[in-house]
Design an enzyme around this catalytic site. Sequence first.
Site, PDB file in Angstrom:
ATOM      1  N   GLU A   1       0.819  -1.211   0.000  1.00  0.00           N
ATOM      2  CA  GLU A   1       0.000   0.000   0.000  1.00  0.00           C
ATOM      3  C   GLU A   1       0.852   1.260   0.000  1.00  0.00           C
ATOM      4  OE1 GLU A   1      -3.541  -1.903   2.794  1.00  0.00           O
ATOM      5  OE2 GLU A   1      -1.729  -1.115   3.703  1.00  0.00           O
TER       6      GLU A   1
ATOM      7  N   ALA B   1       4.224  -8.569  16.493  1.00  0.00           N
ATOM      8  CA  ALA B   1       5.092  -7.382  16.450  1.00  0.00           C
ATOM      9  C   ALA B   1       4.450  -6.129  17.041  1.00  0.00           C
ATOM     10  CB  ALA B   1       5.518  -7.127  15.002  1.00  0.00           C
TER      11      ALA B   1
ATOM     12  N   ASP C   1      -7.778  -5.057   8.669  1.00  0.00           N
ATOM     13  CA  ASP C   1      -7.379  -3.824   7.975  1.00  0.00           C
ATOM     14  C   ASP C   1      -7.251  -3.999   6.467  1.00  0.00           C
ATOM     15  OD1 ASP C   1      -5.158  -5.417   7.946  1.00  0.00           O
ATOM     16  OD2 ASP C   1      -3.787  -3.960   8.832  1.00  0.00           O
TER      17      ASP C   1
HETATM   18  P1  NAD Z   1       2.332 -10.446  13.552  1.00  0.00           P
HETATM   19  O1  NAD Z   1       2.225 -11.417  12.436  1.00  0.00           O
HETATM   20  O2  NAD Z   1       3.680 -10.079  14.061  1.00  0.00           O
HETATM   21  O3  NAD Z   1       1.476 -10.966  14.810  1.00  0.00           O
HETATM   22  C1  NAD Z   1       0.178 -11.449  14.698  1.00  0.00           C
HETATM   23  C2  NAD Z   1      -0.077 -12.439  15.823  1.00  0.00           C
HETATM   24  O4  NAD Z   1      -1.463 -12.840  15.764  1.00  0.00           O
HETATM   25  C3  NAD Z   1       0.762 -13.716  15.720  1.00  0.00           C
HETATM   26  O5  NAD Z   1       1.496 -13.916  16.906  1.00  0.00           O
HETATM   27  C4  NAD Z   1      -0.292 -14.816  15.489  1.00  0.00           C
HETATM   28  O6  NAD Z   1       0.062 -16.048  16.086  1.00  0.00           O
HETATM   29  C5  NAD Z   1      -1.513 -14.206  16.145  1.00  0.00           C
HETATM   30  N1  NAD Z   1      -2.784 -14.770  15.706  1.00  0.00           N
HETATM   31  C6  NAD Z   1      -3.184 -15.107  14.456  1.00  0.00           C
HETATM   32  N2  NAD Z   1      -4.433 -15.618  14.475  1.00  0.00           N
HETATM   33  C7  NAD Z   1      -4.836 -15.587  15.775  1.00  0.00           C
HETATM   34  C8  NAD Z   1      -6.019 -15.977  16.449  1.00  0.00           C
HETATM   35  N3  NAD Z   1      -7.040 -16.524  15.780  1.00  0.00           N
HETATM   36  N4  NAD Z   1      -6.108 -15.810  17.786  1.00  0.00           N
HETATM   37  C9  NAD Z   1      -5.070 -15.279  18.486  1.00  0.00           C
HETATM   38  N5  NAD Z   1      -3.897 -14.902  17.898  1.00  0.00           N
HETATM   39  C10 NAD Z   1      -3.782 -15.048  16.560  1.00  0.00           C
HETATM   40  O7  NAD Z   1       1.526  -9.144  13.069  1.00  0.00           O
HETATM   41  P2  NAD Z   1       1.635  -7.675  13.660  1.00  0.00           P
HETATM   42  O8  NAD Z   1       2.691  -6.889  12.954  1.00  0.00           O
HETATM   43  O9  NAD Z   1       1.626  -7.729  15.148  1.00  0.00           O
HETATM   44  O10 NAD Z   1       0.234  -7.095  13.170  1.00  0.00           O
HETATM   45  C11 NAD Z   1      -0.965  -7.568  13.725  1.00  0.00           C
HETATM   46  C12 NAD Z   1      -2.113  -7.138  12.854  1.00  0.00           C
HETATM   47  O11 NAD Z   1      -2.281  -5.721  12.923  1.00  0.00           O
HETATM   48  C13 NAD Z   1      -1.924  -7.468  11.380  1.00  0.00           C
HETATM   49  O12 NAD Z   1      -3.130  -7.981  10.865  1.00  0.00           O
HETATM   50  C14 NAD Z   1      -1.589  -6.137  10.742  1.00  0.00           C
HETATM   51  O13 NAD Z   1      -1.969  -6.077   9.394  1.00  0.00           O
HETATM   52  C15 NAD Z   1      -2.384  -5.199  11.605  1.00  0.00           C
HETATM   53  N6  NAD Z   1      -1.897  -3.811  11.674  1.00  0.00           N
HETATM   54  C16 NAD Z   1      -2.842  -2.839  11.711  1.00  0.00           C
HETATM   55  C17 NAD Z   1      -2.444  -1.535  11.818  1.00  0.00           C
HETATM   56  C18 NAD Z   1      -3.483  -0.462  11.923  1.00  0.00           C
HETATM   57  O14 NAD Z   1      -3.152   0.720  11.850  1.00  0.00           O
HETATM   58  N7  NAD Z   1      -4.722  -0.789  12.136  1.00  0.00           N
HETATM   59  C19 NAD Z   1      -1.086  -1.194  11.854  1.00  0.00           C
HETATM   60  C20 NAD Z   1      -0.150  -2.218  11.854  1.00  0.00           C
HETATM   61  C21 NAD Z   1      -0.570  -3.543  11.759  1.00  0.00           C
END
Ligand code: NAD
Length: 355
Positions: A64, A147, A235
């Site tokens: 994006e 993360a 998102d």
């Molecule tokens: P990441 O991959 O580092 O962590 C995601 C975690 O979610 C993993 O540890 C995974 O095991 C866990 N997970 C997956 N399915 C699950 C479930 N059903 N129940 C419980 N845990 C589960 O990702 P990240 O960088 O931490 O990002 C998390 C999310 O936030 C992503 O979807 C990302 O796109 C989104 N995000 C949104 C914004 C925003 O502004 N809204 C900004 C950054 C990231």
Amino acid sequence: MPVEQNLNIVPFVSVENMMDIVLATGTETFLQELAAYVEEDFRRWELFDKVARIASHSRDGVIELMPASDGRLYAFKYVNGHPKNTRNGRQTVTAFGVLSDVDSGYPLLLSEMTILTALRTAATSAVAARYLAPKGAKTMALIGNGAQSEFQALAFKALLGIENLRLYDIDPSATARCRSNLSHLGLNIIGCRSAEEAVEGAQIITTATADKRNATILTDNMIGPGVHINAVGGDSPGKTELHRDILLRSSIFVEYPPQTRIEGEIQQLPGDSPITEFWKVVTGQATGRQDERQITLFDSVGFATEDFSALRYVYDKLRNGNGFERLDLVADPDEPRDLFGMLLRRKALTAHLNS
Ligand code: NAD
């Protein structure tokens, strides 16, 4: 101008620089200061040139571009979202961005934004929760311990006074890591075996899971009256976290409706379903939380003004000339129209040095 500079040499904040800036500032102070910039820009919302981000979707993810301008400064972020990446030792989300001077069009700053995105997302979540969460909330459930998670936890501690954190992730090692990273940072942390257990007694529920599908991290029966939900992980089109019934019971607050209608939890609702734009709450044109039984939902997808705020903040922090490198990014011919001549002079110089 904060950074004294030759306009052709562009300050570059590398990942290492960013970590040093954050650590020198203190993570919680950084989140508080950044939150003030984010909130200020929500207050200036109507000034901004805004557009839903330009998304290029593929089978496993999305890339994006997110631009925004207040007429004086312009910013854009390049960001990806690939939930499968962690299986190959890569991150789900990585990013970098540019801040520019609108008057000349010249870039002022090029910065890493993977760490900065985690910080700005957490700061934005906490700003929203300050207006929407029940007063005096002390306990937050944090579902999805990847993360983004520690940044979310620290932002809610620093800006809302959250003391108790209830963690859950389908991968127990993610919860263990999050818990260990946050130990000694002043939070009481409880690891939970299910999302149901995590939400018990929590006044705020943050979901930050990554899965490229319509997941159901929270079901309707898990959400009691008065709770604030900070839904971060849904998102993208086809990528949501909440059961639709929760949306029907919640007061929903969004960043930029044209983007959230496509990408947020509300993609599950008709296009004219009631929502409130969060900037209106910040400016007092709309009400946030109205009563203690109300369920509030911040349907966060991440909007370009938040990245603009983050780059603006980092740029202001470079005032002392430290914390960045210098990039030879903009061509600078002696006579502006003699770009080709500059190439010829380079050729002559190289030939001379090699002779
Ligand atoms: P990441 O991959 O580092 O962590 C995601 C975690 O979610 C993993 O540890 C995974 O095991 C866990 N997970 C997956 N399915 C699950 C479930 N059903 N129940 C419980 N845990 C589960 O990702 P990240 O960088 O931490 O990002 C998390 C999310 O936030 C992503 O979807 C990302 O796109 C989104 N995000 C949104 C914004 C925003 O502004 N809204 C900004 C950054 C990231």
